[in-house]
Design a protein around this motif. Structure first.
Motif, short mmCIF file in Angstrom:
data_model
loop_
_atom_site.label_atom_id
_atom_site.label_comp_id
_atom_site.label_asym_id
_atom_site.label_seq_id
_atom_site.Cartn_x
_atom_site.Cartn_y
_atom_site.Cartn_z
N THR A 27 25.14 45.93 37.51
CA THR A 27 26.13 44.94 37.08
C THR A 27 27.37 45.63 36.54
OG1 THR A 27 25.41 44.81 34.76
CG2 THR A 27 24.21 43.45 36.38
N GLY A 28 28.42 44.84 36.38
CA GLY A 28 29.65 45.37 35.82
C GLY A 28 29.46 45.90 34.42
N ASP A 29 28.64 45.22 33.62
CA ASP A 29 28.37 45.68 32.27
C ASP A 29 27.60 47.00 32.28
OD1 ASP A 29 29.66 43.57 31.08
OD2 ASP A 29 27.84 42.38 30.78
N ASP A 30 26.60 47.09 33.17
CA ASP A 30 25.84 48.34 33.29
C ASP A 30 26.73 49.52 33.63
OD1 ASP A 30 23.48 46.92 32.89
OD2 ASP A 30 23.05 46.74 35.04
N SER A 31 27.71 49.26 34.52
CA SER A 31 28.52 50.33 35.08
C SER A 31 29.73 50.70 34.24
CB SER A 31 29.02 49.92 36.48
OG SER A 31 27.93 49.61 37.33
N ARG A 32 30.01 49.92 33.21
CA ARG A 32 31.22 50.15 32.42
C ARG A 32 31.21 51.55 31.81
NH1 ARG A 32 31.23 45.66 29.80
NH2 ARG A 32 32.50 44.65 31.40
N GLY A 33 32.30 52.26 32.04
CA GLY A 33 32.43 53.63 31.56
C GLY A 33 32.05 54.68 32.59
N TRP A 34 31.37 54.24 33.67
CA TRP A 34 30.93 55.18 34.72
C TRP A 34 31.69 54.98 36.02
CZ3 TRP A 34 28.55 58.73 32.27
CH2 TRP A 34 27.68 58.44 31.22
N GLU A 35 32.76 54.19 36.03
CA GLU A 35 33.46 53.86 37.27
C GLU A 35 34.12 55.07 37.93
OE1 GLU A 35 33.57 50.12 34.67
OE2 GLU A 35 33.89 52.28 34.38
N ALA A 36 34.36 56.15 37.18
CA ALA A 36 34.96 57.35 37.76
C ALA A 36 33.96 58.18 38.55
CB ALA A 36 35.60 58.21 36.67
N VAL A 37 32.68 57.82 38.50
CA VAL A 37 31.68 58.41 39.40
C VAL A 37 31.66 57.56 40.67
CG1 VAL A 37 29.26 59.05 39.74
CG2 VAL A 37 30.29 59.20 37.46
N GLY A 38 31.63 58.19 41.82
CA GLY A 38 31.65 57.43 43.06
C GLY A 38 30.87 58.10 44.17
N ARG A 39 30.77 57.39 45.28
CA ARG A 39 30.12 57.94 46.47
C ARG A 39 31.16 58.59 47.34
NH1 ARG A 39 26.49 54.16 50.32
NH2 ARG A 39 28.30 54.30 51.69
N LEU A 40 30.89 59.80 47.76
CA LEU A 40 31.79 60.55 48.62
C LEU A 40 31.20 60.51 50.03
CD1 LEU A 40 34.39 62.28 48.12
CD2 LEU A 40 32.89 64.28 48.07
N ASP A 41 31.82 59.69 50.90
CA ASP A 41 31.33 59.55 52.27
C ASP A 41 31.95 60.62 53.15
OD1 ASP A 41 29.91 57.43 51.33
OD2 ASP A 41 30.98 55.90 52.46
N LEU A 42 31.11 61.26 53.97
CA LEU A 42 31.49 62.48 54.67
C LEU A 42 31.21 62.37 56.17
CD1 LEU A 42 29.66 64.43 51.95
CD2 LEU A 42 32.12 64.67 52.28
N GLY A 43 32.25 62.32 56.95
CA GLY A 43 32.10 62.34 58.40
C GLY A 43 31.42 61.13 58.98
N GLY A 44 31.25 60.08 58.21
CA GLY A 44 30.68 58.85 58.73
C GLY A 44 29.17 58.83 58.82
N ASN A 45 28.48 59.94 58.49
CA ASN A 45 27.02 59.95 58.63
C ASN A 45 26.29 60.62 57.48
OD1 ASN A 45 27.65 62.60 59.12
ND2 ASN A 45 27.21 62.51 61.32
N SER A 46 26.97 60.94 56.40
CA SER A 46 26.32 61.51 55.24
C SER A 46 27.15 61.20 54.00
CB SER A 46 26.11 63.02 55.39
OG SER A 46 27.35 63.69 55.46
N PHE A 47 26.57 61.40 52.84
CA PHE A 47 27.32 61.18 51.60
C PHE A 47 26.80 62.10 50.51
CE2 PHE A 47 23.71 58.33 51.09
CZ PHE A 47 23.38 58.46 49.75
N CYS A 48 27.64 62.29 49.51
CA CYS A 48 27.29 62.99 48.29
C CYS A 48 27.79 62.15 47.12
CB CYS A 48 27.92 64.38 48.26
SG CYS A 48 27.06 65.64 49.26
N THR A 49 27.65 62.67 45.93
CA THR A 49 28.19 62.04 44.73
C THR A 49 29.36 62.89 44.24
OG1 THR A 49 25.97 61.26 44.15
CG2 THR A 49 27.63 61.19 42.42
N GLY A 50 30.38 62.23 43.71
CA GLY A 50 31.52 62.94 43.14
C GLY A 50 32.02 62.22 41.91
N ALA A 51 32.87 62.89 41.14
CA ALA A 51 33.41 62.29 39.92
C ALA A 51 34.86 62.70 39.74
CB ALA A 51 32.58 62.71 38.71
N LEU A 52 35.67 61.77 39.30
CA LEU A 52 37.08 62.06 39.03
C LEU A 52 37.22 62.88 37.75
CD1 LEU A 52 38.74 58.59 39.68
CD2 LEU A 52 39.16 60.67 41.00
N ILE A 53 38.01 63.95 37.84
CA ILE A 53 38.38 64.70 36.65
C ILE A 53 39.89 64.63 36.42
CG2 ILE A 53 36.37 66.21 36.74
CD1 ILE A 53 38.28 68.39 37.88
N ALA A 54 40.59 63.96 37.31
CA ALA A 54 42.01 63.65 37.20
C ALA A 54 42.23 62.46 38.14
CB ALA A 54 42.87 64.84 37.62
N PRO A 55 43.35 61.75 38.02
CA PRO A 55 43.55 60.58 38.89
C PRO A 55 43.48 60.90 40.39
CG PRO A 55 45.09 60.52 37.06
CD PRO A 55 44.40 61.85 36.99
#
Length: 257
Positions: A27-55
């Motif tokens: 939920t939005g409440d659960d995720s509050r404060g963690w929105e800068a963590v995201g899914r990094l989609d790679l080449g259309g067939n795999s993904f990793c996790t990434g996080a913003l350290i600057a805009p």
């Protein structure tokens, strides 16, 4: 290598008392404060996790930027960051302009422990993310053994929402490699490992691999103490990263999440 394998045997241990399991941030409440963590989609067939350290900068694992099939770097045009990805929607979507892996990271290196030590990369976004809900994280020096940390990650069996493990433990540190009791799975590569307080969470490591020692599962991370050097280098380089390597070790069995 032999010394590090012995250390792994000594320090790999079941989850310590007081540690918590994974909590899905649905939920939005659960995720509050963690929105800068995201899914990094790679080449259309795999993904990793990434996080913003600057805009405009995403911190992730270096091996994520290589095709597991060809061993070649993935073109920047095929990389997308989905900040706060949850239930089919992201708070923000951005493509990649360029990226840079750690200069000492080699993707086909035979010593995979050595690979973990430098498994860090920066992805520069094609446009910065400047939204009130998304606050980039600060980084800090790697923690000592016994320190409690937390991880926010996406993974193969939980790719549509992030999961939080609020308490896991640094079991041991060998150089730039941390051995952690944190729970990881395929897709969690690049997930930020946080020092959880006081104050805002700070990134102290990135998930690089999971390991199995004597039937016990641990995770391996690299500290992020070179991130400022990478930031400076990114400003001077063009293109997507540097060439690199990774293969098997003897002893412990390592698997890229």
């Amino acid at each position: 290598m032999r010394r590090l394998t012995l250390i792994l045997s000594l320090f790999a241990a079941p989850a310590l008392a007081g540690e918590t399991g994974l909590i899905t941030l649905v939920t939005g409440d659960d995720s509050r404060g963690w929105e800068a963590v995201g899914r990094l989609d790679l080449g259309g067939n795999s993904f990793c996790t990434g996080a913003l350290i600057a805009p405009d900068l995403v911190l992730t694992a270096a091996h994520c930027l290589y095709s597991p099939v060809t061993g070649a770097l993935i073109d920047a045009g095929q990389v997308q960051f989905r900040a706060g990805w949850r239930n089919g929607r992201a708070v923000a979507y951005r493509g990649a302009r360029r990226a840079l892996v750690h200069p000492d990271y080699l993707y086909t290196r035979s010593d995979r422990i050595d690979r973990v030590a430098h498994d860090i990369a920066l992805v520069e976004l094609d446009q910065p993310i400047r939204l009130p809900a998304i606050r980039p994280f600060a980084t800090a020096k790697g923690p000592r053994p016994g320190t409690e940390v937390g991880v926010v990650s996406y993974a193969l069996d939980r790719s549509e929402a992030p999961s939080l493990q609020e308490v896991c433990t640094v079991l041991h540190r060998q150089g730039a490699v941390l051995m952690l009791s944190c729970s990881v799975e395929f897709g969690a590569s690049g997930a930020p490992v946080f020092l959880m307080g006081p104050g805002a969470p700070q990134i102290v490591s990135l998930v690089s691999a999971k390991a199995e020692v004597a039937g016990q599962r641990i995770s391996l991370g690299t500290v992020v103490e070179d991130v400022d050097t990478l930031r400076a280098a990114l400003g001077q380089r063009r293109g997507l990263g540097l060439p690199g390597q990774a293969t098997d070790t003897g002893g412990a069995r390592f698997i890229r999440p």
